[in-house]
Enzyme design. Structure first.
Site, PDB file in Angstrom:
ATOM      1  N   VAL A  14     -86.443  44.282 -17.637  1.00  0.00           N
ATOM      2  CA  VAL A  14     -86.028  44.235 -19.046  1.00  0.00           C
ATOM      3  C   VAL A  14     -87.239  44.002 -19.949  1.00  0.00           C
ATOM      4  O   VAL A  14     -87.363  44.620 -21.021  1.00  0.00           O
ATOM      5  CB  VAL A  14     -84.963  43.124 -19.271  1.00  0.00           C
ATOM      6  N   LYS A 105     -77.424  36.174 -18.682  1.00  0.00           N
ATOM      7  CA  LYS A 105     -75.992  35.786 -18.675  1.00  0.00           C
ATOM      8  C   LYS A 105     -75.733  34.531 -17.867  1.00  0.00           C
ATOM      9  O   LYS A 105     -74.849  33.743 -18.181  1.00  0.00           O
ATOM     10  CB  LYS A 105     -75.122  36.928 -18.152  1.00  0.00           C
ATOM     11  N   VAL A 132     -74.563  40.870 -21.873  1.00  0.00           N
ATOM     12  CA  VAL A 132     -73.334  41.531 -21.388  1.00  0.00           C
ATOM     13  C   VAL A 132     -73.406  43.013 -21.758  1.00  0.00           C
ATOM     14  O   VAL A 132     -73.691  43.360 -22.908  1.00  0.00           O
ATOM     15  CB  VAL A 132     -72.061  40.935 -22.028  1.00  0.00           C
ATOM     16  N   ASP A 201     -72.215  38.064 -11.138  1.00  0.00           N
ATOM     17  CA  ASP A 201     -72.793  38.586 -12.379  1.00  0.00           C
ATOM     18  C   ASP A 201     -71.683  38.935 -13.375  1.00  0.00           C
ATOM     19  O   ASP A 201     -71.747  38.584 -14.555  1.00  0.00           O
ATOM     20  CB  ASP A 201     -73.642  39.830 -12.041  1.00  0.00           C
ATOM     21  N   LYS A 205     -70.700  37.224 -17.081  1.00  0.00           N
ATOM     22  CA  LYS A 205     -70.474  38.015 -18.303  1.00  0.00           C
ATOM     23  C   LYS A 205     -69.079  37.764 -18.866  1.00  0.00           C
ATOM     24  O   LYS A 205     -68.905  37.686 -20.089  1.00  0.00           O
ATOM     25  CB  LYS A 205     -70.693  39.504 -18.000  1.00  0.00           C
ATOM     26  N   GLY A 302     -80.483  48.539 -16.660  1.00  0.00           N
ATOM     27  CA  GLY A 302     -81.669  49.383 -16.672  1.00  0.00           C
ATOM     28  C   GLY A 302     -82.653  48.902 -17.727  1.00  0.00           C
ATOM     29  O   GLY A 302     -82.280  48.234 -18.689  1.00  0.00           O
TER      30      GLY A 302
HETATM   31  P1  NAP Z   1     -87.043  40.871 -13.120  1.00  0.00           P
HETATM   32  O1  NAP Z   1     -87.296  42.329 -13.008  1.00  0.00           O
HETATM   33  O2  NAP Z   1     -86.989  40.049 -11.888  1.00  0.00           O
HETATM   34  O3  NAP Z   1     -88.168  40.273 -14.097  1.00  0.00           O
HETATM   35  C1  NAP Z   1     -88.394  38.923 -14.325  1.00  0.00           C
HETATM   36  C2  NAP Z   1     -89.884  38.710 -14.498  1.00  0.00           C
HETATM   37  O4  NAP Z   1     -90.119  37.366 -14.932  1.00  0.00           O
HETATM   38  C3  NAP Z   1     -90.667  38.898 -13.203  1.00  0.00           C
HETATM   39  O5  NAP Z   1     -91.840  39.628 -13.437  1.00  0.00           O
HETATM   40  C4  NAP Z   1     -90.970  37.462 -12.802  1.00  0.00           C
HETATM   41  O6  NAP Z   1     -92.109  37.320 -12.000  1.00  0.00           O
HETATM   42  C5  NAP Z   1     -91.183  36.828 -14.160  1.00  0.00           C
HETATM   43  N1  NAP Z   1     -91.090  35.379 -14.138  1.00  0.00           N
HETATM   44  C6  NAP Z   1     -90.350  34.579 -13.337  1.00  0.00           C
HETATM   45  N2  NAP Z   1     -90.535  33.283 -13.667  1.00  0.00           N
HETATM   46  C7  NAP Z   1     -91.398  33.260 -14.678  1.00  0.00           C
HETATM   47  C8  NAP Z   1     -91.983  32.215 -15.453  1.00  0.00           C
HETATM   48  N3  NAP Z   1     -91.718  30.923 -15.242  1.00  0.00           N
HETATM   49  N4  NAP Z   1     -92.855  32.548 -16.438  1.00  0.00           N
HETATM   50  C9  NAP Z   1     -93.168  33.840 -16.662  1.00  0.00           C
HETATM   51  N5  NAP Z   1     -92.660  34.882 -15.956  1.00  0.00           N
HETATM   52  C10 NAP Z   1     -91.772  34.590 -14.988  1.00  0.00           C
HETATM   53  O7  NAP Z   1     -85.689  40.599 -13.896  1.00  0.00           O
HETATM   54  P2  NAP Z   1     -84.923  41.580 -14.918  1.00  0.00           P
HETATM   55  O8  NAP Z   1     -84.080  42.530 -14.161  1.00  0.00           O
HETATM   56  O9  NAP Z   1     -85.882  42.118 -15.923  1.00  0.00           O
HETATM   57  O10 NAP Z   1     -83.930  40.558 -15.606  1.00  0.00           O
HETATM   58  C11 NAP Z   1     -84.373  39.646 -16.598  1.00  0.00           C
HETATM   59  C12 NAP Z   1     -83.149  39.018 -17.254  1.00  0.00           C
HETATM   60  O11 NAP Z   1     -82.399  40.039 -17.909  1.00  0.00           O
HETATM   61  C13 NAP Z   1     -82.182  38.366 -16.292  1.00  0.00           C
HETATM   62  O12 NAP Z   1     -81.590  37.253 -16.923  1.00  0.00           O
HETATM   63  C14 NAP Z   1     -81.146  39.450 -16.040  1.00  0.00           C
HETATM   64  O13 NAP Z   1     -79.910  38.927 -15.643  1.00  0.00           O
HETATM   65  C15 NAP Z   1     -81.050  40.064 -17.404  1.00  0.00           C
HETATM   66  N6  NAP Z   1     -80.596  41.450 -17.474  1.00  0.00           N
HETATM   67  C16 NAP Z   1     -81.075  42.372 -16.602  1.00  0.00           C
HETATM   68  C17 NAP Z   1     -80.689  43.701 -16.745  1.00  0.00           C
HETATM   69  C18 NAP Z   1     -81.205  44.784 -15.826  1.00  0.00           C
HETATM   70  O14 NAP Z   1     -80.761  45.930 -15.952  1.00  0.00           O
HETATM   71  N7  NAP Z   1     -82.138  44.494 -14.918  1.00  0.00           N
HETATM   72  C19 NAP Z   1     -79.808  44.072 -17.775  1.00  0.00           C
HETATM   73  C20 NAP Z   1     -79.338  43.098 -18.651  1.00  0.00           C
HETATM   74  C21 NAP Z   1     -79.737  41.778 -18.483  1.00  0.00           C
HETATM   75  P3  NAP Z   1     -91.862  37.248 -10.377  1.00  0.00           P
HETATM   76  O15 NAP Z   1     -91.375  38.600  -9.989  1.00  0.00           O
HETATM   77  O16 NAP Z   1     -93.198  36.896  -9.851  1.00  0.00           O
HETATM   78  O17 NAP Z   1     -90.835  36.170 -10.157  1.00  0.00           O
HETATM   79  N1  HSE Z   2     -77.452  43.622 -12.349  1.00  0.00           N
HETATM   80  C1  HSE Z   2     -76.793  43.802 -13.584  1.00  0.00           C
HETATM   81  C2  HSE Z   2     -75.821  44.968 -13.445  1.00  0.00           C
HETATM   82  C3  HSE Z   2     -77.808  44.083 -14.657  1.00  0.00           C
HETATM   83  O1  HSE Z   2     -75.901  45.685 -12.450  1.00  0.00           O
HETATM   84  O2  HSE Z   2     -74.980  45.156 -14.306  1.00  0.00           O
HETATM   85  C4  HSE Z   2     -77.210  44.148 -16.040  1.00  0.00           C
HETATM   86  O3  HSE Z   2     -76.776  42.902 -16.468  1.00  0.00           O
END
Ligand code: NAP
Ligand code: HSE
Length: 427
Positions: A14, A105, A132, A201, A205, A302
Site C-alpha cells: 500500500v 483494519k 475497508v 480480515d 472490516k 492491491g
Molecule cells: P506490507 O506489504 O507488509 O508492507 C508493510 C511495510 O511496513 C513493510 O515494508 C514492512 O517492513 C514495513 N514495516 C513494518 N514495521 C515497520 C516499522 N515499525 N516501521 C517502518 N516500517 C515498518 O503490508 P501492506 O499489504 O502494504 O499493508 C499495509 C496496511 O494496509 C495493513 O494494515 C493492511 O491490512 C492494509 N491494507 C492492505 C491492502 C492490500 O491490498 N495489501 C489493502 C487495504 C489495506 P518488513 O517487511 O520488513 O516488515
Molecule cells: N488482504 C486484504 C484482502 C487486503 O484480500 O482483501 C485488502 O484489505
C-alpha cells in the site's frame, strides 16, 4: 499555506501505491487540495532495500519516530499493518499533533474508539478509507453521504483474496492452496494469509462497518467468524449447478433484539448482484431506511487501489488544514446495541452428506430434520457408488440453533457416513 508535507510509514504494497500516486499526480492533487501536497518523508525498516522505489528527493529514514518528529510532515500515513508498531506510530503521531491516515483494519477493529477519541482530544484528523474495501469509497459514504439514514443492513464481499480464490475455484476448479499462492504473488493476500482465509480480515472490516453504520460499539471478538478453509471444490461446483455462487460474506443487520453480525461463506443466487462480483473485487450492499439499497463496488485490494483511498484521505485532510477545519469529524456517540447470538440467526441452508445407499435412509434423515423444525426445500442425490450416496439438501429458513441440533442427531444415525458441509444461503 502553500505546501503540506506527507510522511508514509511502511513502504510495502500500500505504501508503494500511495507513494506512486502522490508523486505521479502532483498537479491534480494540488488543484483539489488547494495547495501543494508533497511526499516529504518515508520510513521503513528495509530502507536500503526499498530506497530505489522512492524518488531521490524524498527523505527515506528507518525510524518512524524520526518521520513523526519532522517539522515538514503534517500528515502521517500508517501503512505498516498489525497493531503493536502501527498503534505506536498512530498514537505518537497524534500526540505530536500530526494528522493520521491509516489502512489498518486490524488496528481500527481492536482500538478504533480509543484512537478516534485520542484524535478528538488532540484536535487532529484521523481518516481510514482504505481500511475497508481497498479502493472503494465506503467509509466516507457511511460517515457523510448516508448519515441521514437509519441503516438496516450491510452485506459485503470485503476480502479480495478470498473472493479471488473462490472465483478461481468456480471458474477453473483447482486446489485452494495453489490459488492462494497466486493471490499472494499478486499482492492481494496479507503477508500471513491466515487473516484472509480464516475470515479474520473480513471480521475486522465488518467491525468497522457495523460500528459506523449502526453507531454501536461492536467488539470484534463477538462477531461470528467462519473462513473458507473448510470449503471443498465440489461444494462450489454443486452450488453452481443449483444456481448459486459461493461467496465469503460479511453481514450486519438489525434484527429483533439488537444487531446480528457474522462472517461466513454463503450461497448467493446468480440473480443477486453480489454473485457477479469476481476476482479481487469487493462490493458492499447497504440498505438505509431512506435511500433503499445502494451498492459500492470495485477493487478491494492491491497496491494502487488501496493507495488511491489513502491519497483521497490525504487530500481531504489537506483541505481541512487549509481551511482550519481539522478535527471536525467527531467520534461517534456509541449506544448499546446487543449482538444477537448466532444460534438465533435465521437462514436457509445447503447441506451435503454421505449416506448409506439403502432404503429408509432418507426417511430417517427427514424425521430428524422434522423433529427440529427444519423444513426441506429440495434435495438432490448425486453419485451413488460402492453403497454410499451423496445427497444435497436445501432447507427453508430455520434458526441456526435448530439446524445445528438436527445435524448433530443426523450425524449420529448409523445410516449416515458423514455430514460434509453446511453452508448458509443468502437470498
Ligand atoms: P506490507 O506489504 O507488509 O508492507 C508493510 C511495510 O511496513 C513493510 O515494508 C514492512 O517492513 C514495513 N514495516 C513494518 N514495521 C515497520 C516499522 N515499525 N516501521 C517502518 N516500517 C515498518 O503490508 P501492506 O499489504 O502494504 O499493508 C499495509 C496496511 O494496509 C495493513 O494494515 C493492511 O491490512 C492494509 N491494507 C492492505 C491492502 C492490500 O491490498 N495489501 C489493502 C487495504 C489495506 P518488513 O517487511 O520488513 O516488515
Ligand atoms: N488482504 C486484504 C484482502 C487486503 O484480500 O482483501 C485488502 O484489505
Amino acid at each position: 499555506m502553500t505546501e503540506i508535507g506527507v510522511g508514509i510509514v511502511g513502504m510495502g504494497t500500500v505504501g508503494e501505491g500511495a507513494c506512486g500516486i502522490l508523486t505521479r499526480n502532483v498537479e491534480s492533487i494540488a488543484r483539489q487540495a488547494g495547495c501543494q501536497v508533497r511526499l516529504a518523508c518515508v520510513a521503513d525498516l528495509r530502507r536500503d532495500e526499498l530506497r530505489s522505489r522512492v524518488p531521490a528527493e524524498v527523505r527515506f529514514v528507518e525510524d518512524a519516530a524520526e518521520l513523526i518528529r519532522s517539522p515538514d510532515v503534517q500528515i502521517v500515513c500508517e501503512l505498516i499493518g498489525g497493531t503493536r508498531a502501527a498503534g505506536e506510530v498512530v498514537r505518537q503521531a497524534m500526540a505530536a499533533g500530526k494528522h493520521v491516515v491509516t489502512a489498518n483494519k486490524e488496528l481500527l477493529a481492536k482500538h478504533g474508539p480509543e484512537l478516534l477519541s485520542l484524535a478528538d482530544q488532540q484536535g487532529v484528523d484521523f481518516y481510514f478509507e482504505a481500511s475497508v474495501g481497498g479502493g472503494i469509497p465506503i467509509i466516507s459514504p457511511l460517515r457523510i453521504g448516508l448519515a441521514g439514514n437509519r441503516i438496516q443492513k450491510i452485506v459485503g464481499i470485503v476480502n479480495g483474496t478470498t473472493n479471488y480464490i473462490l472465483t478461481q475455484m468456480a471458474a477453473e476448479g483447482g486446489d485452494l492452496a495453489d490459488v492462494l499462492k497466486e493471490a499472494q504473488q499478486l499482492g492481494y493476500a496479507e503477508a500471513d494469509p491466515t487473516n484472509d482465509v480464516e475470515g479474520y480480515d473480513a471480521r475486522y472490516k465488518l467491525t468497522i462497518l457495523a460500528t459506523l453504520g449502526f453507531h454501536a460499539c461492536v467488539d470484534v471478538d463477538d462477531i461470528y467468524c467462519e473462513g473458507i478453509m473448510k470449503l471443498q471444490s465440489r461444494d462450489v461446483d454443486y452450488a453452481r449447478e443449483l444456481g448459486y455462487e459461493v461467496k465469503l460474506l460479511a453481514i450486519a443487520k438489525r434484527v429483533d433484539g439488537g444487531l446480528e453480525a457474522r462472517v461466513h461463506p454463503a450461497l448467493v443466487p446468480f440473480s443477486h448482484p453480489l454473485a457477479a462480483v469476481a476476482g479481487v473485487n469487493n462490493a458492499i450492499f447497504v440498505t438505509g431506511d431512506a435511500v433503499g439499497d445502494v451498492m459500492f463496488y470495485g477493487p478491494g485490494a492491491g497496491s494502487l487501489a488501496a493507495g488511491s483511498a489513502v491519497v483521497g484521505d490525504v487530500i481531504e485532510i489537506a483541505r481541512n488544514i487549509r481551511c482550519g477545519a481539522t478535527g471536525r469529524l467527531k467520534p461517534i456517540e456509541f449506544r448499546d446495541l446487543d449482538l444477537v447470538s448466532t444460534g438465533e440467526s435465521v437462514a436457509r441452508y445447503y447441506v451435503r452428506m454421505l449416506v448409506k445407499d439403502a432404503s429408509g435412509v432418507l426417511a430417517a434423515i427427514a424425521t430428524e430434520f422434522g423433529l427440529h423444525n427444519v423444513s426441506i426445500a429440495s434435495l438432490v442425490q448425486k453419485d451413488a457408488s460402492e453403497g454410499v450416496a451423496e445427497i444435497i439438501f436445501l432447507t427453508h429458513e430455520v434458526k441456526e440453533r435448530g439446524m445445528r441440533a438436527a445435524l448433530e442427531c443426523i450425524e449420529g444415525l448409523s445410516v449416515v457416513e458423514q455430514v460434509c458441509s453446511m453452508i448458509r444461503v443468502e437470498e
